[in-house]
Design a protein around this motif. Structure first.
Motif, PDB file in Angstrom:
ATOM      1  N   LYS A   1     -50.460   2.351  30.378  1.00  9.49           N
ATOM      2  CA  LYS A   1     -50.401   1.589  29.214  1.00  9.49           C
ATOM      3  C   LYS A   1     -51.725   0.917  28.719  1.00  9.49           C
ATOM      4  CE  LYS A   1     -47.307  -1.530  26.530  1.00  9.49           C
ATOM      5  NZ  LYS A   1     -46.102  -2.233  26.804  1.00  9.49           N
ATOM      6  N   GLU A   2     -52.792   0.489  29.613  1.00 11.15           N
ATOM      7  CA  GLU A   2     -53.929  -0.131  29.520  1.00 11.15           C
ATOM      8  C   GLU A   2     -54.965   1.049  29.180  1.00 11.15           C
ATOM      9  OE1 GLU A   2     -52.171  -1.068  31.929  1.00 11.15           O
ATOM     10  OE2 GLU A   2     -51.287  -2.721  31.036  1.00 11.15           O
ATOM     11  N   VAL A   3     -55.041   2.210  29.700  1.00 10.16           N
ATOM     12  CA  VAL A   3     -56.194   3.281  29.448  1.00 10.16           C
ATOM     13  C   VAL A   3     -55.955   4.255  28.682  1.00 10.16           C
ATOM     14  CG1 VAL A   3     -56.982   2.834  32.253  1.00 10.16           C
ATOM     15  CG2 VAL A   3     -55.145   4.286  31.648  1.00 10.16           C
ATOM     16  N   LEU A   4     -54.584   4.429  28.208  1.00  9.85           N
ATOM     17  CA  LEU A   4     -54.321   5.600  27.116  1.00  9.85           C
ATOM     18  C   LEU A   4     -54.191   4.826  25.695  1.00  9.85           C
ATOM     19  CD1 LEU A   4     -51.460   7.495  29.090  1.00  9.85           C
ATOM     20  CD2 LEU A   4     -53.738   8.280  28.731  1.00  9.85           C
TER      21      LEU A   4
ATOM     22  N   THR B   1     -61.022   1.548  34.037  1.00 13.79           N
ATOM     23  CA  THR B   1     -60.392   1.298  35.437  1.00 13.79           C
ATOM     24  C   THR B   1     -59.209   2.083  35.353  1.00 13.79           C
ATOM     25  OG1 THR B   1     -62.189  -0.113  36.205  1.00 13.79           O
ATOM     26  CG2 THR B   1     -60.278   0.436  37.654  1.00 13.79           C
ATOM     27  N   TRP B   2     -58.980   3.203  36.062  1.00 14.39           N
ATOM     28  CA  TRP B   2     -57.664   3.722  36.193  1.00 14.39           C
ATOM     29  C   TRP B   2     -57.089   3.307  37.562  1.00 14.39           C
ATOM     30  CZ3 TRP B   2     -55.418   7.716  32.744  1.00 14.39           C
ATOM     31  CH2 TRP B   2     -56.412   8.265  31.961  1.00 14.39           C
ATOM     32  N   VAL B   3     -55.870   2.866  37.909  1.00 10.77           N
ATOM     33  CA  VAL B   3     -55.244   2.564  39.147  1.00 10.77           C
ATOM     34  C   VAL B   3     -54.304   3.461  39.323  1.00 10.77           C
ATOM     35  CG1 VAL B   3     -54.262   0.780  40.421  1.00 10.77           C
ATOM     36  CG2 VAL B   3     -56.165   0.018  38.623  1.00 10.77           C
ATOM     37  N   PHE B   4     -54.038   3.981  40.569  1.00 12.27           N
ATOM     38  CA  PHE B   4     -53.166   4.943  40.982  1.00 12.27           C
ATOM     39  C   PHE B   4     -52.706   4.388  42.378  1.00 12.27           C
ATOM     40  CE2 PHE B   4     -55.254   7.378  38.000  1.00 12.27           C
ATOM     41  CZ  PHE B   4     -54.316   8.304  37.214  1.00 12.27           C
ATOM     42  N   GLU B   5     -51.481   4.561  42.788  1.00 15.59           N
ATOM     43  CA  GLU B   5     -50.958   4.464  43.972  1.00 15.59           C
ATOM     44  C   GLU B   5     -50.007   5.683  44.613  1.00 15.59           C
ATOM     45  OE1 GLU B   5     -48.562   0.722  44.050  1.00 15.59           O
ATOM     46  OE2 GLU B   5     -50.271  -0.369  43.192  1.00 15.59           O
TER      47      GLU B   5
END
Length: 789
Positions: free
Chosen positions: A269-272, A311-315
């Protein structure tokens, strides 16, 4: 200092063979059907004789928290990571081993596994290296900036080429965990000029780059019950042995880049853009691909150069590795896939540059969906939330993400070969989510356990994509050219990954073909599929070894397959079964059976004339008693006959008549009036035993088929004969009519000139009286002869 021009070419290396021990090497039997007991490791409490994990099976674990920074201009990646390592083994550990795979590109820290080289006839400047001795650092490979414990205290470490040993301040006891922190960086290589699985590709037309970030962080090596530390060097071929764990990864990249990776995005939601995020939500319930980042948006982004960063965050949970990609060129589409076996809803996704749009937009995500659904049926239900195909002019796999090829011509058209090759590589690389990402074999040692098994299920999946799909690996006939090679150019499948000459045929095609032969020709689909699924279920999220696969396939099917593993996996013999001769005969039912008179003498006592050492010592041992000495009722005529107390003439000749047959009735003779009998002689010219599959064509045009199991060769591994009786005349015989055994010479598989009958055999009816075993024989026995005196 002299400078020489050196070209690197593929050469021959020393070979390591998993030995195919023979119990009776000078014989024509007793080798190919012997059990693998002397070859396979001894079962234990970790790995059972059935092929299942034992009650004390264990494996270690590593969780990662990583922050990465991609410098596009300098082509540099730097990172900071925290590893939490869990020692679930029963062993105390005083050091840890990690993999520094990016050192593959270093001129001074690579594995040093050179190939033989010769002067080229044609080459390019990119393939040439000016050799400066001693070797100079080319600037590639991992630079370690800091290695500490969880409190920031520096730890001693040693880098040995592509491996790194970290010495612990105290022993890591069983059941304990250890926190390790590492700061590092490396220069990202141009993947198309330097080779390798990860790096960047530059697009000169628009000045952009596509980054595939793989083997990019120091990763824990495997410590196992069967090997200890797997710290073999990474040469660029034998891939990876890795432990499962949970990952949290953040990637700081240029703001106009799109990032995809292993796991789930946690801040889309923040990076797109708002529109892109809404399309992402829409795709989660879509039954066909939805463009999250459109072609128009990607084309527009190609022209920008944002100075800002995101900054993209993945888990990701329960994965053995983590890879990602970043570029402003990406179109991104996705759709939902429902896995019925476990109810999992998966996001099937594809990212690709405009150069691949006309192929990838139509096929990629659909192929991803088809693959995870089909593999789930044959192995285990797909457990992860995403499955992604990235077009990167490549072919490589990681958990939930893989990199494939599939670009069109500049006008958007493409060849059929490009289309089918793209679909095939997508199926193959997405399929690697199962082998080895879930069923986690050691690729560094046994390439076939992931590539071969995966290529086999790829073949099944391609067949279900399109019945006319031109699969290159899997069908038996496609391995024939490889198996025809001279023996010195072949090695067993059970050969270390680094030492294989013909890597594709040996590690991919031959094991896949073997499994297809097992499924279609030897075991049958139902039995094979159950056993293969059992193996997949037993070893999902574990570390299987070859013996675990071999044993499970037998344990779950009830089939003794040691002969197949021995020949196909441990040997190099090809299949070449030859029809050598056909003999025809007819039956004669007209003659009366003739009784036979047999001459004989009375049997002598059955005691062996030589008294062996045991008999002598038993007689000398006064503490022993014999039953017939204590119970006189056990003494009969033959007790006395053996001791010479009963006298019978054993030189006198007697006769008796044998009359076991009777003539057929007129009705029975009419039944066999048109009997045609044939003896077919076969030889095993190739060495590898296989079922004998025959198709008979008769003079009236009808056909029959028959199959004899491979065990037909067990008494004579070189020659066998089969006899058939038909009520009509044969026209021809075809061996292996469907080309399902990988026979390398079809010229000796057909017999088209059936000879005229060369003999007649008498056909009678069997009398049944007096045939019981141990009953009357017609001969006088010694007891009867004694009574006649």
């Amino acid at each position: 200092m002299k400078k020489l021009v050196l070209s690197f070419v593929l050469g021959l290396s020393g070979l390591f063979f998993a030995q195919n021990h023979q119990n009776n090497p000078q014989s024509n039997h007793g080798n190919k059907f012997e059990q693998l007991g002397t070859i396979l490791p001894t079962p234990n409490t970790y790995r059972t004789a059935s092929g299942a994990p034992g009650k004390e099976y264990w494996q270690n674990r590593a969780d990662y928290d990583i922050s990465a920074y991609l410098d596009e201009e300098k082509k540099n990646l730097r990172g900071s990571q925290t590893i939490t390592y869990y020692n679930n083994s029963p062993d105390p550990l005083d050091y840890l081993w990690l993999q520094l795979d990016e050192n593959e590109h270093s001129s001074i820290n690579n594995a040093g596994y050179e190939q033989s080289s010769t002067l080229p006839t044609v080459t390019t400047t990119e393939r040439l290296t000016l050799t400066a001795l001693p070797l100079q650092d080319n600037g590639y490979g991992v630079k370690l900036h800091k290695v500490t414990d969880g409190q920031g205290k520096a730890l001693p470490y040693t880098v040995n080429k592509t491996m790194m040993r970290v010495d612990l301040p105290k022993v890591l006891a069983p059941g304990e965990k250890y926190i390790l922190k590492i700061d590092w960086s490396y220069n990202i290589p141009n993947r198309l000029t330097m080779g390798g699985r990860g790096g960047y590709e530059h697009f000169p037309e628009d000045g952009n780059d596509l980054f595939t970030i793989t083997q990019w962080f120091p990763r824990m090596a495997v410590y196992s019950d069967f090997q200890g530390w797997q710290n073999h060097q990474f040469t660029g071929r034998g891939e990876f042995a890795l432990v499962f764990g949970n990952y949290k990864v953040s990637m700081n990249v240029p703001a106009d880049h799109i990032v995809a990776s292993t796991g789930e995005g946690k801040n889309f939601k923040e990076v797109l853009s708002p529109a892109q995020y809404q399309r992402y939500l829409q795709a989660q319930n879509a039954s066909e691909p939805v463009e999250i980042v459109t072609l128009a948006e990607a084309t527009k982004a190609e022209k920008s150069r944002s100075k800002a960063r995101k900054t993209w965050v993945f888990e990701a949970s329960d994965v053995r590795d983590f890879a990602w990609t970043s570029s402003r060129k990406f179109v991104w589409d996705a759709m939902k896939v429902h896995i019925k076996e476990n109810g999992n809803n998966v996001m099937a996704m594809s990212l690709y540059p405009k150069e691949a749009y006309n192929l990838y937009r139509r096929y990629s995500t659909r192929a991803v969906a088809h693959t995870i659904k089909t593999y789930s049926e044959y192995t285990v239900p797909y457990p992860y939330p995403t499955a992604q195909s990235i077009e990167a002019s490549n072919g490589m796999e990681y958990p939930m993400i893989c990199f494939n090829f599939g670009r069109t011509e500049k006008d958007g058209t493409y060849s059929e070969a490009t289309k089918n090759g793209m679909i095939g590589v997508i199926i193959h690389e997405v399929g690697h989510n199962f082998f080895p990402m879930i069923i986690n074999s050691d690729e560094r040692q046994w390439t076939w356990m992931d590539e071969g098994l995966n290529t086999f299920v790829e073949y099944l999946t391609e067949e279900l994509w399109d019945n006319r799909f031109p699969s290159r690996r899997g069908p038996a006939h496609t391995i024939v050219d490889y198996m025809k090679l001279p023996k010195e150019q072949l090695e067993p499948i059970m050969t270390n990954s680094h030492n294989i000459i013909h890597f594709g045929p040996n590690a991919y095609a031959k094991p896949a073909t073997g499994l297809n032969i097992l499924r279609e020709t030897i075991m049958g689909r139902e039995l094979f599929d159950k056993a293969f699924k059992t193996y997949s279920q037993r070893w999902a999220f574990r570390h299987p070894e070859p013996a675990d696969f071999f044993r499970t396939m037998e344990d779950a099917s009830g089939e003794d397959l040691d002969w197949f593993w021995r020949g196909w996996f441990y040997g190099t013999d090809p299949v070449d079964i030859s029809i050598d001769k056909v003999t025809a005969a007819t039956a004669d039912t007209s003659k009366e059976p003739e009784a036979r008179t047999i001459e004989y003498t009375i049997d002598k006592p059955q005691e062996h004339p030589f008294r062996d050492i045991s008999k002598v010592r038993n007689l000398e041992d006064k503490s022993l008693s014999f039953y017939t000495d204590t119970d006189k009722e056990a003494r009969d005529f033959y007790y006395r006959y053996t001791r010479g107390e009963e006298k019978v003439d054993t030189t006198k000749n007697y006769t008796f008549t044998v009359d076991p047959f009777e003539k057929l009735s007129a009705a029975e003779a009419a039944k066999y009036k048109n009997l045609h009998s044939y003896q077919i002689d076969f030889s095993n010219k190739g060495g590898m035993v296989m079922p004998i599959i025959l198709e008979f064509t008769f003079q009236d045009g009808t056909k029959l088929q028959d199959k004899k199991a491979a065990q037909i060769w067990r008494m004579n591994e070189k020659n066998v004969s089969l006899t058939y009786h038909f009520d009509k005349q044969l026209k021809s015989i075809q061996l292996d009519p469907m080309k399902e055994t990988a026979d390398i010479d079809e010229s000796n598989n057909f017999w088209g000139e059936i000879p005229a009958p060369s003999s007649r055999f008498q056909l009678y009816k069997q009398k049944t009286e007096g045939s019981a075993r141990g009953g009357a024989t017609g001969r006088l026995n010694p007891m009867q002869a004694a009574q006649k005196k």
